[in-house]
Design an enzyme around this catalytic site. Structure first.
Site, short mmCIF file in Angstrom:
data_model
loop_
_atom_site.label_atom_id
_atom_site.label_comp_id
_atom_site.label_asym_id
_atom_site.label_seq_id
_atom_site.Cartn_x
_atom_site.Cartn_y
_atom_site.Cartn_z
N HIS A 68 -24.93 43.54 31.86
CA HIS A 68 -25.51 42.25 31.48
C HIS A 68 -25.12 41.21 32.52
CE1 HIS A 68 -25.81 43.74 27.08
NE2 HIS A 68 -26.99 43.81 27.68
N ALA A 69 -26.12 40.55 33.07
CA ALA A 69 -25.93 39.73 34.26
C ALA A 69 -24.95 38.59 34.07
CB ALA A 69 -27.29 39.18 34.71
N ARG A 70 -24.97 37.94 32.93
CA ARG A 70 -24.19 36.71 32.73
C ARG A 70 -22.72 36.97 32.47
NH1 ARG A 70 -26.99 35.05 26.97
NH2 ARG A 70 -26.23 36.79 25.71
N GLU A 71 -22.33 38.23 32.30
CA GLU A 71 -20.96 38.57 31.93
C GLU A 71 -20.11 38.77 33.19
OE1 GLU A 71 -21.56 41.91 29.29
OE2 GLU A 71 -22.82 40.72 27.95
N ASN A 95 -28.93 47.38 28.60
CA ASN A 95 -28.10 48.14 27.66
C ASN A 95 -28.84 48.47 26.37
OD1 ASN A 95 -25.54 49.40 27.55
ND2 ASN A 95 -24.88 47.97 25.97
N HIS A 131 -18.06 44.96 29.30
CA HIS A 131 -18.91 43.86 28.92
C HIS A 131 -18.03 42.66 28.53
CE1 HIS A 131 -22.91 45.97 28.34
NE2 HIS A 131 -22.09 47.00 28.46
N SER A 132 -18.67 41.58 28.11
CA SER A 132 -17.97 40.46 27.49
C SER A 132 -18.97 39.73 26.59
CB SER A 132 -17.40 39.50 28.54
OG SER A 132 -18.44 38.75 29.17
N TYR A 133 -18.47 39.03 25.59
CA TYR A 133 -17.10 38.76 25.26
C TYR A 133 -16.86 39.16 23.81
CZ TYR A 133 -19.07 34.64 22.90
OH TYR A 133 -19.81 33.80 22.09
#
Length: 441
Positions: free
Chosen positions: A199-202, A270, A323-325
């Site tokens: 996931h791009a923003r993580e 994902n 991953h996060s969060y």
């Protein structure tokens, strides 16, 4: 998560003007996520609101109607007996709060200005000595795609136990890099796979993966891990999306492949894996964050990684994806509440890792399956690794934090996150080594 549904069908009152706005958005839900402007999207005065834990399915369903609505998005999806984190633009905050009131649920503001957090997240300056020593890499700030790939290639060029190869090319032509760390026994040892940046923003995910990679190469305290295992590491899977978060939209999640028949761009990588694809927790709507894609492995990024894993499936004994969060150590399955037959064994190693992680700075992780402690999510890489590739020990780690910063975790927490996560990974790997030796003996 679920398919998008009309807000007009929920059981709370919506002012007519707001309903018209929402219906217009649902008719053209691509405005906020697919803007063609050259400037970077601003999240000035966007707020993140957290609900009280929800124990009513009707309320849960009503919360889910926010999915796909312009300028309202989930940072943490609602689950039964859990809270939801919902980001809203300045124009939509009052609307969301009114909806909460109609639903009868309390809430609090956890982030008052998202853009302000982003502005302070990543320092412009870096430690020049550290950069020189580590091939242009540090863990005092978040690095761009080119810097990370350059670092990986430099490590391969300067250290005999490190090799690098491109395993595929993204939609926009970026290579997807795979690093192998081995003490030179020809790839015959059991292996552990790690990947980040699905996931791009993580951002904390690639930062943590590269931190662990760096320590495996340089720190003698972890030399036994390289002696006992070969390590295969993909620092960033969603390379286009990751770069897009640095240049255009910090909160972009999906890939960047255009979807036919719509202006909406990208697939949730994902939800795109070919095991139980299309099941609960994925969407068939190309405009939603959890869009699964038109078919399994429609994205060149997921296809490339899957092929690389399958080529080594007999060697890989553990799969780790970051991953996060939320601070979770997740076990299969993610697509169903039914547990695999070896759940207790997976839990045993997961608990070993979570305890070792907590021993570093006291950071607590919950251990369990996604449907039990997060939400159902079919088409994920962890389920595919176990269910299709046959890798017994498959885990997803949701890294720091629990929502104080969310996706805007400050760069000053990279090193601590890396240290504690490495401690957890190392403990799990050592337990796995012992388990494999006992089984072979």
């Amino acid at each position: 998560m679920r398919e998008n549904r009309s807000l007009g069908k929920v059981g709370f009152l919506i002012p007519t003007c707001l309903l018209l706005q929402v219906l217009l958005v649902l008719g053209n839900p691509t405005v906020s996520q697919n803007s063609s402007e050259e400037e970077k999207k601003s999240y000035r005065n966007y707020k993140v609101l957290r609900t009280q834990p929800v124990d009513n399915k009707d309320v849960l369903d009503k919360l889910m109607t926010f999915a796909g609505v312009e300028d309202i998005s989930f940072w943490k999806y609602p689950v039964m007996n859990g809270s939801a984190d919902i980001m809203a633009s300045p124009d939509k905050v009052a609307y969301v709060e009114e909806a909460f009131k109609d639903m009868g649920i309390e809430h609090m503001t956890v982030i008052n200005d998202v853009e302000e957090l982003f502005q302070g997240q990543n320092p412009d300056v870096d430690d020049e000595y550290t950069l020189k020593q580590n091939g242009g890499m540090s863990w005092s700030r978040y690095h761009r795609y080119n810097e990370i790939i350059s670092y990986a290639k430099q490590q391969a060029a300067r250290d005999g136990m490190v090799s690098y190869q491109s395993i595929g090319t993204s939609t926009e032509g970026r290579e997807i890099g795979l690093v192998k760390i081995s003490d030179g026994t020809g790839g015959n040892k059991p292996a552990i796979w790690m990947d980040g940046g699905i996931h791009a923003r993580e951002w904390i995910s690639p930062a943590t993966v590269t931190y662990i990679m760096h320590k495996l190469i340089t720190d003698i305290n972890y030399r036994d891990l390289v002696q006992n295992f070969d390590w295969y590491i993909v620092p960033i899977i969603n390379v286009d999306g990751y770069e897009y978060t640095h240049t255009r939209d910090r909160l972009w999640r999906k890939t960047r492949r255009p979807n036919q028949g719509t202006h909406c761009v990208g697939t949730d990588p994902n939800r795109n894996w070919g095991f139980k694809w299309g099941g609960p927790g994925s969407s068939g709507n190309p405009c939603e964050q959890t869009y699964r894609g038109p078919k399994p492995f429609s994205e060149p990024e997921t296809s490339a990684v899957a092929n690389a894993v399958l080529a080594r499936r007999n060697q890989i004994k553990m799969y780790l994806t970051f991953h996060s969060y939320s601070q979770l150590w997740l076990l299969p399955w993610s697509y169903t509440r039914q547990r695999p037959s070896d759940y207790s064994e997976l839990q045993r190693l997961g608990l070993i890792g979570a305890r070792a992680l907590a021993s570093t700075y006291g950071t607590r992780y919950r251990v369990g399956s996604a449907p039990e402690i997060l939400y159902e999510a079919a088409g994920g890489s962890d389920d595919w690794a176990k269910g299709a590739a046959g890798i017994k020990y498959s885990y997803t780690l949701e890294l720091r934090d629990t929502g104080t910063y969310g996706f805007a975790l400050p760069a000053r927490q990279i090193t601590a996150t890396g240290e504690e996560t490495l401690r957890g990974v190392a403990a799990t790997a050592r337990a796995l080594h012992k388990t494999l030796n006992t089984a072979s003996g």
